[in-house]
Design a protein around this motif. Structure first.
Motif, short mmCIF file in Angstrom:
data_model
loop_
_atom_site.label_atom_id
_atom_site.label_comp_id
_atom_site.label_asym_id
_atom_site.label_seq_id
_atom_site.Cartn_x
_atom_site.Cartn_y
_atom_site.Cartn_z
N ALA A 55 0.84 -1.20 0.00
CA ALA A 55 0.00 0.00 0.00
C ALA A 55 0.87 1.25 0.00
O ALA A 55 0.58 2.22 -0.69
CB ALA A 55 -0.92 -0.01 1.22
N LEU A 56 1.95 1.20 0.78
CA LEU A 56 2.87 2.33 0.84
C LEU A 56 3.52 2.59 -0.51
O LEU A 56 3.67 3.75 -0.93
CB LEU A 56 3.94 2.07 1.90
N GLY A 88 2.26 10.60 1.78
CA GLY A 88 1.68 11.42 0.72
C GLY A 88 0.28 11.06 0.30
O GLY A 88 -0.22 11.59 -0.70
N ALA A 89 -0.38 10.17 1.04
CA ALA A 89 -1.78 9.86 0.72
C ALA A 89 -2.65 11.10 0.93
O ALA A 89 -2.39 11.90 1.83
CB ALA A 89 -2.29 8.72 1.60
N GLY A 124 7.36 11.50 2.61
CA GLY A 124 6.88 11.38 1.24
C GLY A 124 5.99 12.54 0.83
O GLY A 124 5.99 12.96 -0.33
N ALA A 125 5.21 13.05 1.77
CA ALA A 125 4.28 14.14 1.45
C ALA A 125 5.02 15.38 0.98
O ALA A 125 4.59 16.06 0.04
CB ALA A 125 3.42 14.46 2.67
N LEU A 126 6.15 15.69 1.61
CA LEU A 126 6.93 16.85 1.19
C LEU A 126 7.45 16.66 -0.23
O LEU A 126 7.42 17.57 -1.05
CB LEU A 126 8.08 17.10 2.16
N GLN A 132 8.16 22.81 1.03
CA GLN A 132 9.07 22.78 2.16
C GLN A 132 8.23 22.58 3.43
O GLN A 132 7.02 22.82 3.44
CB GLN A 132 9.86 24.08 2.24
N ALA A 133 8.90 22.18 4.51
CA ALA A 133 8.18 21.91 5.75
C ALA A 133 7.37 23.10 6.22
O ALA A 133 6.22 22.96 6.66
CB ALA A 133 9.17 21.48 6.83
#
Length: 256
Positions: A55-56, A88-89, A124-126, A132-133
């Motif tokens: 899933a990842l 990143g989902a 992953g989302a970044l 950037q954070a």
């Protein structure tokens, strides 16, 4: 800019989003379906054969096709929701939300403070959003769609309270389990009049709350009915059903 900067806005703004449903473990299947004209891809870890690792791996493949990746986590595994958001989902579906405490615990892993208690680590989302954070954190709660499944009498009875929990963006209906619950275990009939009435009731409560309503549809025709009702997110059949249907059509043509 994020790959899917406003999935929640997309769901709220319409038209209805039609999603593929993936229960087969190979992440390339989700990647293939993401390249079709679906609006999102849902990866099922509850009843599908998909484990955490696969899933990842599916999440960036779906996002790479420009589609929101949504994961249905196993029952009670709320902490897993944060890990998929970190990957990143765009959304998470949590099954069997039958109490207010269930809803609160789910929301706590889906949203950063002050709404929830999600901890920091969006590796992953970044990457997928290109942020950037410092850019990601202020908008992150709006990028994660938390959908609580309503599939029991208990959930129906407290649906307004579930929708009122901070951090819960909407509900997702499982008609088959709902039919079992409403018939007190007598049958599985997601097309029964009792289920239809419950679906209409749940949808009305979601719209009254100004939140998002999602539902599973076993066929394209049933999905069209749910779109007509006004559901924001409608999943259509499953990858195994697509495979069987395609094989049957090809064989029928070959043997005509």
């Amino acid at each position: 800019m994020p790959t899917n900067p406003s999935f929640l806005d997309r769901l709220n703004g319409g038209p209805s989003a039609v999603a593929a449903w993936c229960g087969l473990p190979d992440p390339t299947i989700a990647a293939l379906l993401a390249r079709e004209n679906f609006d999102a891809v849902i990866v099922d870890m509850q009843h599908g054969a998909v484990d955490f690792s696969n899933a990842l791996r599916a999440v960036p493949l779906i996002a790479g096709a420009g589609k929101p990746a949504v994961v249905r986590v196993p029952v009670g595994e709320f902490a897993t929701a944060s890990r998929f958001l970190d990957a990143g989902a765009s959304g998470v579906i949590a099954p069997m939300i039958n109490t207010i405490d269930d809803a609160r615990r789910f929301a706590s892993f889906m949203k950063y403070p002050p709404i929830g208690e999600r901890s920091w680590g969006p590796h992953g989302a970044l990457s997928l959003t290109g942020m950037q954070a410092a850019e990601y954190f202020p908008v992150a709660n709006g990028l994660s769609v938390a959908l609580a499944m309503v599939e029991t009498r208990e959930a129906l009875n407290i649906i307004d309270d579930i929708l009122a929990v901070p951090g819960i963006d909407g509900i997702f209906i499982g008609p088959a389990d709902l039919s079992i619950a409403l018939s007190q275990g007598a049958k599985v009939n997601p097309l029964s009049a009792e289920v239809e009435e419950a679906i209409d009731y749940a949808l009305s409560r979601v719209k009254a709350a100004g939140k998002v309503a999602g539902i599973y549809a076993p066929t394209g025709a049933r999905a069209a009915d749910m779109v007509a009702k006004g559901f924001h997110l409608v999943s259509v059949a499953s990858d195994s059903a697509y495979l069987r249907h395609g094989a049957q059509m090809a064989l029928a043509a070959a043997r005509a």
